[in-house]
Write an enzyme that holds these catalytic residues in place. Structure first.
Site, PDB file in Angstrom:
ATOM      1  N   ARG A  69       0.837  -1.195   0.000  1.00 49.26           N
ATOM      2  CA  ARG A  69       0.000   0.000   0.000  1.00 49.26           C
ATOM      3  C   ARG A  69       0.876   1.252   0.000  1.00 49.26           C
ATOM      4  NH1 ARG A  69      -1.802   0.833   4.371  1.00 49.26           N
ATOM      5  NH2 ARG A  69      -1.050  -0.993   5.489  1.00 49.26           N
ATOM      6  N   TYR A 208      -1.832  -3.231  -6.667  1.00 48.87           N
ATOM      7  CA  TYR A 208      -1.534  -4.006  -5.471  1.00 48.87           C
ATOM      8  C   TYR A 208      -2.661  -4.037  -4.436  1.00 48.87           C
ATOM      9  CZ  TYR A 208       0.834  -6.554  -2.060  1.00 48.87           C
ATOM     10  OH  TYR A 208       1.133  -7.570  -1.202  1.00 48.87           O
ATOM     11  N   LYS A 217      -9.703  -2.297   2.243  1.00 48.08           N
ATOM     12  CA  LYS A 217      -9.332  -1.174   3.107  1.00 48.08           C
ATOM     13  C   LYS A 217     -10.114   0.091   2.752  1.00 48.08           C
ATOM     14  CE  LYS A 217      -6.948  -3.863   5.382  1.00 48.08           C
ATOM     15  NZ  LYS A 217      -5.587  -4.126   5.694  1.00 48.08           N
ATOM     16  N   HIS A 237     -10.061  -2.677  12.000  1.00 52.72           N
ATOM     17  CA  HIS A 237      -8.987  -3.501  11.420  1.00 52.72           C
ATOM     18  C   HIS A 237      -8.678  -4.632  12.405  1.00 52.72           C
ATOM     19  CE1 HIS A 237      -4.603  -3.504   9.652  1.00 52.72           C
ATOM     20  NE2 HIS A 237      -5.377  -4.372   9.023  1.00 52.72           N
ATOM     21  N   SER A 259      -0.867  -3.657  10.364  1.00 54.52           N
ATOM     22  CA  SER A 259      -0.561  -4.508   9.221  1.00 54.52           C
ATOM     23  C   SER A 259       0.700  -5.325   9.491  1.00 54.52           C
ATOM     24  CB  SER A 259      -0.370  -3.641   7.977  1.00 54.52           C
ATOM     25  OG  SER A 259      -1.554  -2.916   7.727  1.00 54.52           O
ATOM     26  N   CYS A 261       1.265  -7.580  11.730  1.00 51.73           N
ATOM     27  CA  CYS A 261       1.598  -7.742  13.147  1.00 51.73           C
ATOM     28  C   CYS A 261       0.855  -8.899  13.804  1.00 51.73           C
ATOM     29  CB  CYS A 261       1.349  -6.447  13.900  1.00 51.73           C
ATOM     30  SG  CYS A 261       2.539  -5.170  13.452  1.00 51.73           S
ATOM     31  N   ASP A 284      -8.980  -9.932   9.195  1.00 48.60           N
ATOM     32  CA  ASP A 284      -8.460  -8.583   8.911  1.00 48.60           C
ATOM     33  C   ASP A 284      -9.436  -7.450   9.244  1.00 48.60           C
ATOM     34  OD1 ASP A 284      -6.099  -7.182   7.806  1.00 48.60           O
ATOM     35  OD2 ASP A 284      -7.484  -6.491   6.257  1.00 48.60           O
ATOM     36  N   ARG A 376       2.057 -12.184  -0.708  1.00 44.24           N
ATOM     37  CA  ARG A 376       0.752 -12.506  -0.116  1.00 44.24           C
ATOM     38  C   ARG A 376       0.083 -13.685  -0.814  1.00 44.24           C
ATOM     39  NH1 ARG A 376      -1.557  -8.773   4.007  1.00 44.24           N
ATOM     40  NH2 ARG A 376       0.153  -7.309   4.312  1.00 44.24           N
TER      41      ARG A 376
HETATM   42  P1  GTP Z   1      -1.992  -7.777   7.463  1.00 42.23           P
HETATM   43  O1  GTP Z   1      -2.550  -8.782   6.530  1.00 42.23           O
HETATM   44  O2  GTP Z   1      -0.943  -6.911   6.832  1.00 42.23           O
HETATM   45  O3  GTP Z   1      -3.047  -6.935   8.109  1.00 42.23           O
HETATM   46  O4  GTP Z   1      -1.121  -8.581   8.581  1.00 42.23           O
HETATM   47  P2  GTP Z   1      -1.540  -9.445   9.871  1.00 42.23           P
HETATM   48  O5  GTP Z   1      -1.777  -8.551  11.028  1.00 42.23           O
HETATM   49  O6  GTP Z   1      -2.612 -10.406   9.505  1.00 42.23           O
HETATM   50  O7  GTP Z   1      -0.169 -10.225  10.207  1.00 42.23           O
HETATM   51  P3  GTP Z   1       0.209 -11.782  10.039  1.00 42.23           P
HETATM   52  O8  GTP Z   1      -0.574 -12.661  10.952  1.00 42.23           O
HETATM   53  O9  GTP Z   1       0.192 -12.108   8.602  1.00 42.23           O
HETATM   54  O10 GTP Z   1       1.708 -11.784  10.579  1.00 42.23           O
HETATM   55  C1  GTP Z   1       2.711 -10.976  10.001  1.00 42.23           C
HETATM   56  C2  GTP Z   1       4.068 -11.491  10.382  1.00 42.23           C
HETATM   57  O11 GTP Z   1       4.201 -11.540  11.802  1.00 42.23           O
HETATM   58  C3  GTP Z   1       4.337 -12.899   9.873  1.00 42.23           C
HETATM   59  O12 GTP Z   1       5.637 -12.945   9.361  1.00 42.23           O
HETATM   60  C4  GTP Z   1       4.203 -13.751  11.092  1.00 42.23           C
HETATM   61  O13 GTP Z   1       5.003 -14.900  11.028  1.00 42.23           O
HETATM   62  C5  GTP Z   1       4.623 -12.821  12.232  1.00 42.23           C
HETATM   63  N1  GTP Z   1       3.930 -13.182  13.499  1.00 42.23           N
HETATM   64  C6  GTP Z   1       2.602 -13.389  13.671  1.00 42.23           C
HETATM   65  N2  GTP Z   1       2.315 -13.759  14.939  1.00 42.23           N
HETATM   66  C7  GTP Z   1       3.500 -13.784  15.612  1.00 42.23           C
HETATM   67  C8  GTP Z   1       3.857 -14.083  16.960  1.00 42.23           C
HETATM   68  O14 GTP Z   1       3.037 -14.429  17.819  1.00 42.23           O
HETATM   69  N3  GTP Z   1       5.191 -13.970  17.277  1.00 42.23           N
HETATM   70  C9  GTP Z   1       6.124 -13.600  16.350  1.00 42.23           C
HETATM   71  N4  GTP Z   1       7.381 -13.515  16.734  1.00 42.23           N
HETATM   72  N5  GTP Z   1       5.814 -13.319  15.065  1.00 42.23           N
HETATM   73  C10 GTP Z   1       4.525 -13.397  14.697  1.00 42.23           C
HETATM   74  C1  SPV Z   2      -2.768  -4.507   5.415  1.00 42.85           C
HETATM   75  O1  SPV Z   2      -1.798  -3.888   4.958  1.00 42.85           O
HETATM   76  O2  SPV Z   2      -3.253  -4.256   6.546  1.00 42.85           O
HETATM   77  C2  SPV Z   2      -3.353  -5.616   4.643  1.00 42.85           C
HETATM   78  C3  SPV Z   2      -2.902  -5.816   3.270  1.00 42.85           C
HETATM   79  O3  SPV Z   2      -4.224  -6.316   5.134  1.00 42.85           O
HETATM   80  S1  SPV Z   2      -3.674  -4.715   2.153  1.00 42.85           S
HETATM   81  O4  SPV Z   2      -4.930  -5.329   1.710  1.00 42.85           O
HETATM   82  O5  SPV Z   2      -2.761  -4.518   1.039  1.00 42.85           O
HETATM   83  O6  SPV Z   2      -3.982  -3.470   2.819  1.00 42.85           O
HETATM   84 MN    MN Z   3      -4.629  -5.777   7.314  1.00 40.86          MN
END
Ligand code: GTP
Ligand code: SPV
Ligand code: MN
Length: 597
Positions: A69, A208, A217, A237, A259, A261, A284, A376
């Protein structure tokens, strides 16, 4: 004008501006979806993966400049600058319309303009919302088809007079007659523009994810947050899960993390503690409404996952790995010689030879990631092995707890319970997090990301804080979801994570549920209530006692510094921050000084 006439008139109007060669309506059928996928393979826009390993699946490689983004090119074009607030890029709507009329003029030449009717939430649900995306990107069409409910049923609702949101998207790469297309058309110049008053989105120049799947979003957060403010609900979110205790009691938990996290990971949690189960409801976005009884109901408006690939593996998120068995579009991951995909963290040892996300040969000695850090997967939610049976329940689920979190190497404890709704809102408003690859910018840099909504709030963030405070006041006493802050990412002095995370986050969830049930004790700290180490279920876990102590350490001096930064952050909103949150900040300082002296 009747709904359908209004719709077709608008389609004609946008076509007259963007001048596509053809217009195609998307009906949501499998046949049309498959035809588009095949055509994209023929045009070199998708690589078909080996069906032996990954049936019905494809790889897209974006332009190297179009990988996340673009927050600096995302605008809120409200009549008054004050209504966008200091955390958004504001644009004057009249000037922005003139600018966009220029860039969209002829922007779809040589291409097809697809008309994509979509519903956020089940099509006939009482809280569902409709939209139309006009787009010249086939990649966007197949993505929206997975991420939302697409099809003619939505057009029928619009014909019946249901309200709908207008969204327009162009990659900004018109084709001259006979000109060969590229595999990922886009434009260096980008605009992702939201008109909150007329509930419209215009996105230009990017193919993207969050820039192009406007239902996500742009609509379900930025426009929906404005609808929610006006109508008394919350568009957030957040992931959404059902937690089932060993006694068989079900609780619903939503969690807002910035995002990349950890939302998708917590959404698909596989508890490491016996007897506990988690069912996935959303990963999400969560829409939350109070009912007439003063209780909150939560609904995932999406139908798919657009998840971060790197870090998703058997040892971290096995449910996601299983979800991705087939029918998945991968973007910017690496390609294996056998026609399957790979990314950092899928397996502990990388394959000896790969084609990286940009199409170049790669070996473990290459010294660069094989998959882009923000690569992704796009996949239907129904493929998740632990999706809740009733995940499409039109009214959603009753909400018991809300978690706020961020990626914080220091200071923020593993878990803190708020002492009231307003204190919980204060915690949400103070969330800061180290930047990730999900958006342009410097990875690792600490920034404020209140409620994980910094890039997604469609109006003044301080007014949004006030809206949260007010929504809580309308809830029945004792029925409000309990609010917690969590941080899976605290690090020791040597840089390693202190907490194992992933499946072991169930131990924190257990404490949270036991707090709701009133059966787990807690210790008071200036920040809020925390478990004493003995209150956490640590059976079978090998975390040194010093690490556990450090996970909950509260250093009053650095917290007084955080409080000063919070005040400076609040001050950027002038006088708009609710007095109740200013009072929470002063009360926090008072408690910190009391323990510091
Ligand atoms: P968006 O789709 O961008 O909104 O991201 P999200 O909040 O869904 O994050 P996601 O669960 O995809 O995790 C993002 C990154 O953080 C990945 O590389 C995970 O492996 C890492 N991660 C997730 N949970 C944990 C955790 O409990 N501990 C650690 N160390 N890393 C984590
Ligand atoms: C985020 O960035 O929080 C996402 C991916 O979930 S996107 O749909 O590109 O915003
Ligand atoms: Mn997100």
């Amino acid at each position: 004008m009747a709904g359908l006439e209004e719709l077709t008139a608008w389609v004609d109007e946008v076509a007259a501006l963007t001048k596509p060669d053809r217009i195609e309506w998307i009906d949501g059928s499998r046949a049309q979806h498959d035809r588009m996928l095949r055509q994209m393979v023929t045009e070199g826009k998708l690589i078909k993966l080996n069906p032996e390993w990954r049936p019905g699946s494809y790889l897209a490689r974006s332009h190297p400049s179009d990988v996340a983004r673009t927050e600096s090119r995302t605008f809120i074009a409200s009549q008054r600058e004050e209504d966008a607030g200091p955390t958004n890029n504001w644009a004057d709507p009249t000037e922005m319309r003139a600018t966009l009329n220029g860039v969209f003029d002829g922007s779809m030449r040589g291409r097809t303009m697809y008309v994509v009717p979509f519903s956020m939430g089940p099509v006939t649900g009482p809280f569902s919302r409709y939209g139309i995306q006009l787009t010249d990107s086939a990649y966007a069409v197949v993505s929206i088809d997975t991420m939302t409910r697409v099809g003619s049923a939505v057009v029928e609702r619009i014909a019946e007079g249901a309200p709908w949101v207008r969204t327009v998207h162009s990659v900004g790469a018109p084709l001259q007659p006979g000109q060969q297309d590229v595999s990922w058309p886009c434009n260096e110049e980008k605009y992702i523009v939201h008109y909150p008053e007329t509930r419209e989105v215009w996105s230009y120049g990017s193919g993207y994810g969050g820039n192009a799947i406007l239902a996500k979003k742009s609509f379900a957060l930025r426009i929906a947050s404005v609808l929610a403010r006006d109508e008394g609900w919350l568009a957030e979110h957040m992931l959404l899960i059902r937690v089932i205790s060993p006694e068989g009691k079900a609780y619903h938990v939503a969690a807002a993390f910035p995002s990349a996290c950890g939302k998708t990971n917590l959404a698909m949690l596989r508890p490491t503690i016996p007897g506990w189960r988690v069912e996935t409801l959303g990963d999400d976005i969560t829409w939350i409404r109070p009912d007439a009884d003063g209780r909150m109901w939560a609904l995932n408006p999406e139908a798919g996952f657009f998840g971060v690939a790197p870090g998703t593996g058997e040892s971290t998120n096995v449910a996601a790995v299983e979800t991705l068995w087939g029918n998945t579009i991968f973007t910017n991951v690496a390609l294996r010689p056998d026609g399957d995909v790979w990314w950092e963290g899928l397996t502990d040892t990388p394959p000896a030879n790969l084609i990286d996300w940009q199409g170049n040969p790669w070996t473990p000695a290459s010294g660069r990631p094989a998959a882009h850090p923000n690569s992704r997967f796009t996949v239907a939610a129904s493929q998740c092995p632990q999706i809740a049976e009733d995940w499409e329940a039109p009214e959603g689920v009753p909400l018991d707890a809300i978690l706020f979190g961020g990626r914080r190497a220091t200071n923020v404890p593993l878990v803190v319970e708020s002492t009231s709704w307003t204190h919980g809102v204060f915690l949400g408003s103070t969330i800061s997090s180290e930047r990730t690859a999900a958006a342009e910018g410097t990875v690792g840099e600490l920034r404020r990301d209140p409620f994980a909504m910094l890039p997604f709030c469609g109006y003044n963030m301080a007014d949004y804080f006030g809206h949260w405070v007010r929504v809580g006041q309308g809830l029945r006493y004792g029925a409000a979801p309990r609010i917690f802050q969590v941080n899976w990412f605290r690090r020791g002095a040597d840089g390693r994570y202190l907490w194992p995370g992933f499946g072991d986050n169930s131990r924190v969830i257990e404490w949270i549920i036991r707090r709701i049930e009133g059966s787990a004790p807690a210790a008071e700290t200036p920040l809020g209530r925390v478990p004493r180490v003995d209150d956490l279920n640590l059976e079978g876990l090998d975390v040194p006692a010093e690490d556990l102590a450090e996970l909950f350490a509260v250093d009053p001096a650095s917290w007084l510094e955080e409080a000063a930064l919070t005040e400076a952050f609040y001050d950027t909103f002038g006088t708009k921050v609710p007095a109740a949150l200013r009072a929470e900040l002063e009360a926090l300082r008072y408690r910190l000084r009391a323990v510091a002296s």
